[in-house]
Scaffold this active site. Structure first.
Site, PDB file in Angstrom:
ATOM      1  N   ASP A  66       0.812  -1.221   0.000  1.00 21.06           N
ATOM      2  CA  ASP A  66       0.000   0.000   0.000  1.00 21.06           C
ATOM      3  C   ASP A  66       0.844   1.270   0.000  1.00 21.06           C
ATOM      4  O   ASP A  66       2.074   1.218   0.150  1.00 21.06           O
ATOM      5  CB  ASP A  66      -0.978  -0.013   1.192  1.00 21.06           C
ATOM      6  N   ASN A 135      -7.987  -2.293  13.864  1.00 19.33           N
ATOM      7  CA  ASN A 135      -9.376  -2.478  13.430  1.00 19.33           C
ATOM      8  C   ASN A 135      -9.507  -3.678  12.495  1.00 19.33           C
ATOM      9  O   ASN A 135     -10.521  -3.845  11.838  1.00 19.33           O
ATOM     10  CB  ASN A 135      -9.895  -1.207  12.752  1.00 19.33           C
ATOM     11  N   GLU A 142      -9.710  -1.378   4.853  1.00 20.18           N
ATOM     12  CA  GLU A 142     -10.381  -1.063   6.109  1.00 20.18           C
ATOM     13  C   GLU A 142     -11.669  -1.881   6.246  1.00 20.18           C
ATOM     14  O   GLU A 142     -12.149  -2.458   5.260  1.00 20.18           O
ATOM     15  CB  GLU A 142     -10.723   0.436   6.139  1.00 20.18           C
TER      16      GLU A 142
END
Ligand code: GLP
Length: 249
Positions: A66, A135, A142
Site C-alpha cells: 500500500d 481495526n 479497512e
C-alpha cells in the site's frame, strides 16, 4: 491457518524470517509481498542478519501492499521511502525489482490496474508478509472492504489515521486516501504470513483467527487462505482460545 505463538517479539521475527529465508534459498527469484508498519521491522532486521551471513536476495522481486495518496516516493513518510530504507537498501534488493503502488499521478486507477498486471506478469506473489491493523485491516483494506477487492484507491478509516499519526507531525497531515492491494489480490498469494505483536493487537487477532469471516474484520478472510501462517507473541495471542495457544513453539 497455522498459528505460531513465539516466546516474544524477537522470536516472532526469527520464525517469520526463517520462512522467507527458506523460500529465497529454494527460489532466488522468489516474489515477496512486503508490508510496512512496525510489525515486520524485526523480521526485516533479522533478514539483514541473514544477508550479512551470505544470503543473496539480489534477484528477489517484491511488491508492497500500500501507499498514501499524495506522498511522493521522496517523502520520508511515504511507504516507498519506508520500503527503500528498511527493505530494499539493507537487504540488497534490486530497486528495479521492487514495486510500491504509486500514490501520485493523474490517473491512479490506471496505475492500480498496471500494478495488478505487474503482479500477474511476475507469476504472482510467493510469500506475502502482513501486519494487522487494530481495526482488523490488511494493507489499507479497512472494515467494509469487499473480499473481491483489487488494488485501488480507498479511504483511510479515522482510527487508522489516528494510529498512524505518530509518523506525521500532526493528525491533519495524515492523508485521507490511500492506494492498497485488494483483499482478493492478497488472497491470491501462495503463502500469507501475518505478524502481530503486543496486547493492542489481541482483539483484532482473535477476531481475524476465530471470529466469523466478515468484511467487518478484513483479516478474517485469511481463514479461507489455503496457506496462511499467523506468527504472534504472547500478548498478541492473549485473546485466543487455549487450544490455539497450545500450538506454541
Ligand atoms: C498500517 C499499514 C498496514 C499495517 C498496519 C499495522 O497502517 N497500512 O499494512 O499492517 O497498519 O501497522 P503496525 O504494524 O505499525 O501496527
Amino acid at each position: 491457518m497455522e498459528i505460531v505463538v513465539a516466546h516474544d517479539a524477537a522470536g516472532v521475527a526469527v520464525t517469520a524470517a526463517a520462512q522467507v529465508v527458506e523460500l529465497v534459498r529454494r527460489r532466488p527469484t522468489a516474489v515477496l509481498g512486503l508490508a510496512t508498519g512496525s510489525s515486520p521491522l524485526g523480521l526485516y532486521s533479522e533478514l539483514v542478519r541473514h544477508v550479512q551471513g551470505g544470503l543473496d536476495m539480489s534477484q528477489v522481486r517484491a511488491f508492497a501492499l500500500d501507499e498514501y495518496v499524495g506522498l511522493p516516493p521522496e517523502d520520508r513518510r511515504s511507504y516507498a521511502a519506508v520500503i527503500r530504507t528498511h527493505v530494499t537498501e539493507p537487504l540488497g534488493l534490486d530497486p528495479l525489482r521492487v514495486r510500491v503502488p504509486t500514490g501520485i499521478g493523474d490517473d491512479l486507477d490506471a496505475a492500480c490496474c498496471d500494478f495488478e498486471d505487474a503482479i500477474r506478469a511476475a507469476g504472482g506473489v510467493d510469500l506475502q508478509i502482513l501486519g494487522i491493523g487494530r481495526n482488523g485491516h490488511l494493507g489499507f483494506n479497512e472494515p467494509g472492504s469487499l473480499f473481491e477487492s483489487r488494488t485501488r484507491v480507498a479511504a483511510l478509516a479515522e482510527s487508522t489515521r489516528r494510529d498512524n499519526a505518530r509518523f506525521f507531525d500532526r493528525l491533519d497531515d495524515v492523508p485521507t486516501l490511500c492506494v492498497t492491494q485488494g483483499l482478493a489480490t492478497i488472497m491470491q498469494t501462495r503463502t500469507a504470513v501475518l505478524i502481530a505483536t503486543g496486547a493492542a493487537k489481541a482483539q483484532a487477532l482473535a477476531d481475524a483467527v476465530r471470529g466469523p469471516v466478515s468484511t467487518q474484520c478484513p483479516a478474517s478472510i485469511l481463514q479461507r487462505h489455503p496457506h496462511a501462517v499467523v506468527i504472534v507473541d504472547p500478548p498478541a495471542a492473549a485473546a485466543l482460545e487455549v487450544n490455539d495457544r497450545m500450538l506454541s513453539r
